[in-house]
Design an enzyme around this catalytic site. Structure first.
Site, PDB file in Angstrom:
ATOM      1  N   PRO A  89       0.716  -1.074   0.111  1.00 48.11           N
ATOM      2  CA  PRO A  89      -0.037  -0.076  -0.045  1.00 48.11           C
ATOM      3  C   PRO A  89       0.852   1.250   0.065  1.00 48.11           C
ATOM      4  O   PRO A  89       0.387   2.323  -0.188  1.00 48.11           O
ATOM      5  CB  PRO A  89      -0.888  -0.295   1.404  1.00 48.11           C
ATOM      6  CG  PRO A  89      -0.624  -1.472   1.762  1.00 48.11           C
ATOM      7  CD  PRO A  89       0.713  -1.978   1.381  1.00 48.11           C
ATOM      8  N   GLU A 116       3.344  -7.811   8.421  1.00 42.75           N
ATOM      9  CA  GLU A 116       3.769  -6.031   8.331  1.00 42.75           C
ATOM     10  C   GLU A 116       4.569  -5.747   7.153  1.00 42.75           C
ATOM     11  O   GLU A 116       4.508  -4.673   6.725  1.00 42.75           O
ATOM     12  CB  GLU A 116       4.239  -5.951   9.433  1.00 42.75           C
ATOM     13  CG  GLU A 116       3.625  -6.003  10.826  1.00 42.75           C
ATOM     14  CD  GLU A 116       2.204  -5.101  10.702  1.00 42.75           C
ATOM     15  OE1 GLU A 116       2.376  -3.823  10.575  1.00 42.75           O
ATOM     16  OE2 GLU A 116       1.259  -5.667  10.646  1.00 42.75           O
ATOM     17  N   ARG A 154      -3.181  -9.425 -20.447  1.00 44.08           N
ATOM     18  CA  ARG A 154      -4.229  -9.016 -21.823  1.00 44.08           C
ATOM     19  C   ARG A 154      -3.691  -8.000 -22.826  1.00 44.08           C
ATOM     20  O   ARG A 154      -4.055  -8.056 -23.758  1.00 44.08           O
ATOM     21  CB  ARG A 154      -5.565  -8.776 -21.079  1.00 44.08           C
ATOM     22  CG  ARG A 154      -5.321  -7.261 -20.453  1.00 44.08           C
ATOM     23  CD  ARG A 154      -6.952  -6.906 -19.607  1.00 44.08           C
ATOM     24  NE  ARG A 154      -7.861  -6.631 -20.468  1.00 44.08           N
ATOM     25  CZ  ARG A 154      -7.870  -5.837 -21.069  1.00 44.08           C
ATOM     26  NH1 ARG A 154      -7.141  -4.634 -21.079  1.00 44.08           N
ATOM     27  NH2 ARG A 154      -9.222  -5.491 -21.862  1.00 44.08           N
ATOM     28  N   ASP A 169     -10.528   0.252 -24.386  1.00 47.39           N
ATOM     29  CA  ASP A 169     -10.727  -0.077 -22.910  1.00 47.39           C
ATOM     30  C   ASP A 169     -10.896   1.481 -22.337  1.00 47.39           C
ATOM     31  O   ASP A 169     -10.419   2.329 -22.787  1.00 47.39           O
ATOM     32  CB  ASP A 169      -9.405  -0.459 -22.224  1.00 47.39           C
ATOM     33  CG  ASP A 169      -9.172  -1.945 -22.637  1.00 47.39           C
ATOM     34  OD1 ASP A 169     -10.311  -2.437 -22.828  1.00 47.39           O
ATOM     35  OD2 ASP A 169      -8.341  -2.640 -22.248  1.00 47.39           O
TER      36      ASP A 169
HETATM   37  N1  ADE Z   1      -0.589  -5.464  -0.075  1.00 45.31           N
HETATM   38  C1  ADE Z   1      -1.250  -5.063   0.653  1.00 45.31           C
HETATM   39  N2  ADE Z   1      -2.114  -3.990   0.560  1.00 45.31           N
HETATM   40  C2  ADE Z   1      -1.653  -3.891  -0.975  1.00 45.31           C
HETATM   41  C3  ADE Z   1      -2.220  -2.926  -1.943  1.00 45.31           C
HETATM   42  N3  ADE Z   1      -3.119  -2.147  -1.647  1.00 45.31           N
HETATM   43  N4  ADE Z   1      -1.497  -2.659  -3.076  1.00 45.31           N
HETATM   44  C4  ADE Z   1      -0.524  -3.550  -3.239  1.00 45.31           C
HETATM   45  N5  ADE Z   1      -0.185  -4.512  -2.536  1.00 45.31           N
HETATM   46  C5  ADE Z   1      -0.716  -4.897  -1.135  1.00 45.31           C
END
Ligand code: ADE
Length: 249
Positions: A89, A116, A154, A169
């Site tokens: 994230p 984590e 793809r 797309d």
């Molecule tokens: N691992 C945990 N959450 C994630 C996300 N939002 N994007 C990519 N990898 C992740």
């Protein structure tokens, strides 16, 4: 193109990559997806891949050594250099533009974190790029890896049956896709817009472009703000707005 995935859940990744367009791309030898489990590259009896975090706090951190060894084996498994991506994230947000650039590389490797996360030193030395698929937290990088495999797979030449469908797309020109209709022409839920039945290809293209602009304006206005519209597109969007306002009154 070749995609190697480093993951504690290799079967999940293999199964995702075996179905649909991506599965077909693999069968057609347009794409090769390989999954590697860092547990297979541990030296201890318990096949340990994680440990508690220095400084305290809940959650475990993935250890350097099993990942370093796995990535070494991955790099040696094929001649092309692998562009290594860590999914988290904290990464830059994945966009269709980034997907298109990745799809042109001969080889990428996707590193999936669990717990984590991964020891920062491994990331600093072994990873070329960190990507996120959105502002929410998954319990691991595998679903994000599956997203990248699909989006990139793809786009491999010959993966889609209708070569045009990737060009049409959403996002391929920075706009959302237009609405689509199939039979029947008339249904209790409504009728197909007449222009689509006209056979007038120029009028259809114009209508579709107008719908794309209008939908983007309604649903994702920030995408329009990021891009300069030519005079024709501006006129089409104005037309859409007028029709939209009239329909609501
Ligand atoms: N691992 C945990 N959450 C994630 C996300 N939002 N994007 C990519 N990898 C992740």
């Amino acid at each position: 193109m070749r995609i190697d995935v480093v993951t504690l859940f290799p079967d999940f990744v293999r199964q995702c990559a075996a179905v649909g367009v991506v599965g077909r791309a693999q069968q057609r030898k347009l794409l090769q997806v390989e999954a590697w489990n860092p547990r297979d590259y541990t030296a201890d009896r318990h096949r340990t891949v994680d440990s508690s975090s220095y400084g305290g706090g809940p959650g475990m951190v993935m250890l350097i050594e099993p990942l370093r060894k796995t990535l070494e084996v991955v790099r040696d498994a094929a001649p092309d250099p692998a562009h290594v991506i860590y999914l988290s994230p904290q990464g830059a947000r994945l966009t269709q533009g980034r997907v298109e650039a990745l799809a042109k590389l001969p080889r990428i490797a996707l590193l999936c974190g669990r717990y984590e996360g991964v020891d920062e030193r491994l990331l600093a030395h072994e990873v070329d790029e960190e990507l996120s698929i959105g502002d929410y937290v998954l319990s691991g990088g595998e679903l994000a890896a599956a997203v990248i495999i699909d989006a990139v797979g793809r786009l491999q030449d010959g993966a889609l049956n209708d070569a045009q469908s990737a060009e049409q797309d959403s996002f391929s020109d920075g706009l959302l896709d237009c609405p689509h209709y199939a039979k029947p022409v008339h249904d209790a839920l409504g009728s197909v817009p007449e222009v689509l039945l006209s056979g007038d290809h120029a009028a259809i293209a114009r209508w579709r472009h107008k719908q794309s602009l209008g939908r983007t304006w309604l649903r994702r206005p920030e995408l329009l703000a990021q891009r300069a519209l030519d005079a024709e597109s501006r006129a089409l969007l104005d037309e859409f707005r007028r029709e939209y306002v009239t329909a609501r009154n």
